[in-house]
Scaffold this motif. Sequence first.
Motif, PDB file in Angstrom:
ATOM      1  N   VAL A 124      -2.284  -5.244  -4.542  1.00  0.00           N
ATOM      2  CA  VAL A 124      -1.817  -3.580  -4.536  1.00  0.00           C
ATOM      3  C   VAL A 124      -2.810  -2.980  -5.274  1.00  0.00           C
ATOM      4  O   VAL A 124      -3.139  -3.035  -6.566  1.00  0.00           O
ATOM      5  CB  VAL A 124      -0.477  -3.797  -4.686  1.00  0.00           C
ATOM      6  N   HIS A 125      -2.831  -1.938  -4.659  1.00  0.00           N
ATOM      7  CA  HIS A 125      -3.615  -0.783  -5.323  1.00  0.00           C
ATOM      8  C   HIS A 125      -3.568   0.559  -4.278  1.00  0.00           C
ATOM      9  O   HIS A 125      -3.014   0.417  -3.129  1.00  0.00           O
ATOM     10  CB  HIS A 125      -5.019  -0.956  -5.440  1.00  0.00           C
ATOM     11  N   HIS A 126      -3.715   1.796  -4.911  1.00  0.00           N
ATOM     12  CA  HIS A 126      -3.878   2.869  -3.775  1.00  0.00           C
ATOM     13  C   HIS A 126      -4.877   2.856  -2.895  1.00  0.00           C
ATOM     14  O   HIS A 126      -5.879   2.660  -3.310  1.00  0.00           O
ATOM     15  CB  HIS A 126      -3.807   4.372  -4.754  1.00  0.00           C
ATOM     16  N   PRO A 127      -4.657   3.416  -1.773  1.00  0.00           N
ATOM     17  CA  PRO A 127      -5.838   3.642  -0.736  1.00  0.00           C
ATOM     18  C   PRO A 127      -7.015   3.990  -1.292  1.00  0.00           C
ATOM     19  O   PRO A 127      -8.244   3.768  -0.925  1.00  0.00           O
ATOM     20  CB  PRO A 127      -5.028   4.201   0.410  1.00  0.00           C
ATOM     21  N   ASP A 128      -6.717   5.234  -2.089  1.00  0.00           N
ATOM     22  CA  ASP A 128      -8.077   5.889  -2.651  1.00  0.00           C
ATOM     23  C   ASP A 128      -8.442   5.209  -3.981  1.00  0.00           C
ATOM     24  O   ASP A 128      -9.279   5.703  -4.618  1.00  0.00           O
ATOM     25  CB  ASP A 128      -7.721   7.512  -2.577  1.00  0.00           C
ATOM     26  N   LEU A 129      -7.722   4.284  -4.458  1.00  0.00           N
ATOM     27  CA  LEU A 129      -8.028   3.575  -5.762  1.00  0.00           C
ATOM     28  C   LEU A 129      -7.893   4.386  -6.850  1.00  0.00           C
ATOM     29  O   LEU A 129      -8.605   4.096  -7.921  1.00  0.00           O
ATOM     30  CB  LEU A 129      -9.588   3.109  -5.639  1.00  0.00           C
ATOM     31  N   ALA A 130      -6.926   5.396  -6.912  1.00  0.00           N
ATOM     32  CA  ALA A 130      -6.541   6.320  -7.872  1.00  0.00           C
ATOM     33  C   ALA A 130      -6.027   5.387  -9.020  1.00  0.00           C
ATOM     34  O   ALA A 130      -5.246   4.319  -8.554  1.00  0.00           O
ATOM     35  CB  ALA A 130      -5.655   7.332  -7.377  1.00  0.00           C
ATOM     36  N   PRO A 131      -6.024   5.758 -10.320  1.00  0.00           N
ATOM     37  CA  PRO A 131      -5.193   5.143 -11.141  1.00  0.00           C
ATOM     38  C   PRO A 131      -3.664   4.856 -10.932  1.00  0.00           C
ATOM     39  O   PRO A 131      -3.178   5.988 -10.253  1.00  0.00           O
ATOM     40  CB  PRO A 131      -5.382   5.819 -12.453  1.00  0.00           C
ATOM     41  N   ILE A 132      -3.031   3.698 -11.138  1.00  0.00           N
ATOM     42  CA  ILE A 132      -1.744   3.599 -11.049  1.00  0.00           C
ATOM     43  C   ILE A 132      -1.150   4.312 -12.150  1.00  0.00           C
ATOM     44  O   ILE A 132      -1.024   3.714 -13.249  1.00  0.00           O
ATOM     45  CB  ILE A 132      -1.491   2.078 -10.892  1.00  0.00           C
ATOM     46  N   GLN A 133       0.124   4.928 -11.655  1.00  0.00           N
ATOM     47  CA  GLN A 133       1.023   5.747 -12.562  1.00  0.00           C
ATOM     48  C   GLN A 133       2.286   5.127 -12.524  1.00  0.00           C
ATOM     49  O   GLN A 133       2.511   4.476 -11.595  1.00  0.00           O
ATOM     50  CB  GLN A 133       0.851   7.253 -12.310  1.00  0.00           C
ATOM     51  N   PRO A 134       3.001   5.114 -13.773  1.00  0.00           N
ATOM     52  CA  PRO A 134       4.556   4.615 -13.786  1.00  0.00           C
ATOM     53  C   PRO A 134       5.352   4.933 -12.747  1.00  0.00           C
ATOM     54  O   PRO A 134       6.293   4.086 -12.176  1.00  0.00           O
ATOM     55  CB  PRO A 134       4.971   5.154 -15.140  1.00  0.00           C
ATOM     56  N   ARG A 135       5.232   6.010 -11.950  1.00  0.00           N
ATOM     57  CA  ARG A 135       6.002   6.448 -11.031  1.00  0.00           C
ATOM     58  C   ARG A 135       5.679   6.022  -9.585  1.00  0.00           C
ATOM     59  O   ARG A 135       6.384   6.180  -8.809  1.00  0.00           O
ATOM     60  CB  ARG A 135       6.430   7.842 -11.098  1.00  0.00           C
ATOM     61  N   ASP A 136       4.412   5.583  -9.396  1.00  0.00           N
ATOM     62  CA  ASP A 136       3.704   5.263  -8.203  1.00  0.00           C
ATOM     63  C   ASP A 136       4.352   3.875  -7.629  1.00  0.00           C
ATOM     64  O   ASP A 136       4.690   3.036  -8.342  1.00  0.00           O
ATOM     65  CB  ASP A 136       2.111   5.011  -8.356  1.00  0.00           C
ATOM     66  N   GLU A 137       4.597   4.023  -6.249  1.00  0.00           N
ATOM     67  CA  GLU A 137       5.181   2.857  -5.693  1.00  0.00           C
ATOM     68  C   GLU A 137       4.005   2.495  -4.610  1.00  0.00           C
ATOM     69  O   GLU A 137       3.585   2.885  -3.746  1.00  0.00           O
ATOM     70  CB  GLU A 137       6.153   3.248  -4.714  1.00  0.00           C
ATOM     71  N   LEU A 138       3.728   1.001  -4.981  1.00  0.00           N
ATOM     72  CA  LEU A 138       2.658   0.414  -3.896  1.00  0.00           C
ATOM     73  C   LEU A 138       3.362  -0.559  -2.998  1.00  0.00           C
ATOM     74  O   LEU A 138       4.416  -1.238  -3.470  1.00  0.00           O
ATOM     75  CB  LEU A 138       1.752  -0.212  -4.864  1.00  0.00           C
ATOM     76  N   THR A 139       2.943  -0.957  -1.817  1.00  0.00           N
ATOM     77  CA  THR A 139       3.741  -1.580  -1.114  1.00  0.00           C
ATOM     78  C   THR A 139       2.644  -2.850  -0.534  1.00  0.00           C
ATOM     79  O   THR A 139       1.447  -2.769  -0.337  1.00  0.00           O
ATOM     80  CB  THR A 139       3.955  -0.780   0.426  1.00  0.00           C
ATOM     81  N   ALA A 140       3.425  -3.769  -0.167  1.00  0.00           N
ATOM     82  CA  ALA A 140       2.743  -5.140   0.547  1.00  0.00           C
ATOM     83  C   ALA A 140       3.728  -5.528   1.595  1.00  0.00           C
ATOM     84  O   ALA A 140       4.949  -5.719   1.103  1.00  0.00           O
ATOM     85  CB  ALA A 140       2.574  -6.188  -0.620  1.00  0.00           C
ATOM     86  N   ARG A 141       3.362  -6.040   2.680  1.00  0.00           N
ATOM     87  CA  ARG A 141       4.260  -6.709   3.497  1.00  0.00           C
ATOM     88  C   ARG A 141       4.545  -7.974   3.200  1.00  0.00           C
ATOM     89  O   ARG A 141       3.723  -8.917   2.382  1.00  0.00           O
ATOM     90  CB  ARG A 141       3.434  -6.735   5.103  1.00  0.00           C
ATOM     91  N   LYS A 142       5.958  -8.398   3.201  1.00  0.00           N
ATOM     92  CA  LYS A 142       6.300  -9.732   2.930  1.00  0.00           C
ATOM     93  C   LYS A 142       5.712 -10.811   3.752  1.00  0.00           C
ATOM     94  O   LYS A 142       6.210 -10.897   5.010  1.00  0.00           O
ATOM     95  CB  LYS A 142       7.765  -9.778   2.811  1.00  0.00           C
ATOM     96  N   LEU A 143       5.012 -11.727   3.359  1.00  0.00           N
ATOM     97  CA  LEU A 143       4.290 -12.731   3.956  1.00  0.00           C
ATOM     98  C   LEU A 143       4.647 -14.160   3.504  1.00  0.00           C
ATOM     99  O   LEU A 143       4.208 -15.167   4.213  1.00  0.00           O
ATOM    100  CB  LEU A 143       2.854 -12.423   4.038  1.00  0.00           C
ATOM    101  N   PHE A 144       5.192 -14.358   2.491  1.00  0.00           N
ATOM    102  CA  PHE A 144       5.461 -15.626   1.852  1.00  0.00           C
ATOM    103  C   PHE A 144       6.963 -15.862   1.548  1.00  0.00           C
ATOM    104  O   PHE A 144       7.586 -15.014   1.167  1.00  0.00           O
ATOM    105  CB  PHE A 144       4.768 -15.546   0.420  1.00  0.00           C
ATOM    106  N   HIS A 145       7.319 -17.147   1.871  1.00  0.00           N
ATOM    107  CA  HIS A 145       8.774 -17.515   1.669  1.00  0.00           C
ATOM    108  C   HIS A 145       8.953 -17.718   0.459  1.00  0.00           C
ATOM    109  O   HIS A 145       8.462 -18.590  -0.239  1.00  0.00           O
ATOM    110  CB  HIS A 145       8.984 -18.547   2.525  1.00  0.00           C
ATOM    111  N   VAL A 146       9.950 -16.975  -0.226  1.00  0.00           N
ATOM    112  CA  VAL A 146      10.455 -17.271  -1.446  1.00  0.00           C
ATOM    113  C   VAL A 146      11.920 -17.829  -1.718  1.00  0.00           C
ATOM    114  O   VAL A 146      12.126 -18.870  -2.214  1.00  0.00           O
ATOM    115  CB  VAL A 146      10.263 -15.891  -2.588  1.00  0.00           C
ATOM    116  N   SER A 147      12.804 -17.036  -1.056  1.00  0.00           N
ATOM    117  CA  SER A 147      14.303 -17.485  -0.985  1.00  0.00           C
ATOM    118  C   SER A 147      14.634 -17.722   0.192  1.00  0.00           C
ATOM    119  O   SER A 147      14.487 -17.111   1.261  1.00  0.00           O
ATOM    120  CB  SER A 147      15.123 -16.219  -1.674  1.00  0.00           C
TER     121      SER A 147
END
Length: 263
Positions: free
Chosen positions: A146-169
């Motif tokens: 995960v990262h920002h689309p523009d590769l900006a530094p990740i700050q504490p309040r930033d929210e990064l997303t990823a589609r769930k693709l892996f079975h955990v529970s």
Amino acid sequence: MPSPRPAAPDALAPAVCFGAVMHERLVQAHNRFTYPTAFVRLPLSRLGEIHAPLLGIDRFNVFSVRTRDHGRRDGSPLLPWLRGILAERGLAAVCDGEVMLQTMPRVMGFVFNPVSFWFCHDRDGALRVVLAEVSNTFGERHNYLVHHPDLAPIQPRDELTARKLFHVSPFFPLRGEYRFRFDTRGPAHVVHIDLWDDGQRQLGTCLAGRAQALDGRAMGKWLLRHPFLTLGVIARIHWQALRLAAKRVSFHRKPAPPLEETT
């Protein structure tokens, strides 16, 4: 007079973190729990230089970190594996600084890491990319990068997303997206992972720990506080599964794992 609190180490220095992990299920049947935990944060560029009583790097000790538990899982060096992933995705140029591996070590040879994090920084120390290395109780694993689309530094309040693709529970279907937040700048290192589906937050997770220098005092403290931590992780997973089954939460069979190792 109370003893002074140990000074927090530099954010890119080897550290032990003591804290808690929280899970809260918000759909179908509410279920919330918080357990104490501990983890280490290791700079990969100096992994071979780390020496602390009770901790072994690629050798047996009360606590041990093994390269075969991460990356290619064949004992090969970890940093080249990660650099290769970053280069394949055009991320190497912005991740030219330290990489911190946040994980739970083996305890008396036993390990289970639900998730380990690889924090990739630029040469100025700014966080740019995070790889979440997720394992399930079926012996499978998957990496979310995960990262920002523009590769900006990740700050504490930033929210990064990823589609769930892996079975955990088995109590959640294989759909939705994860939303990550990271705060690794201060003495308290915090990761939030929320699962969202159909516009609703399904699950909230928080892993937090206060850092202190990785030395004999810290590892002795771990041994006294959490001598069976990794075994306890497995036991607690199954206990919570029994609680959800008793509440008649929907059960989902395990699908095949994703073809790609990293998404």
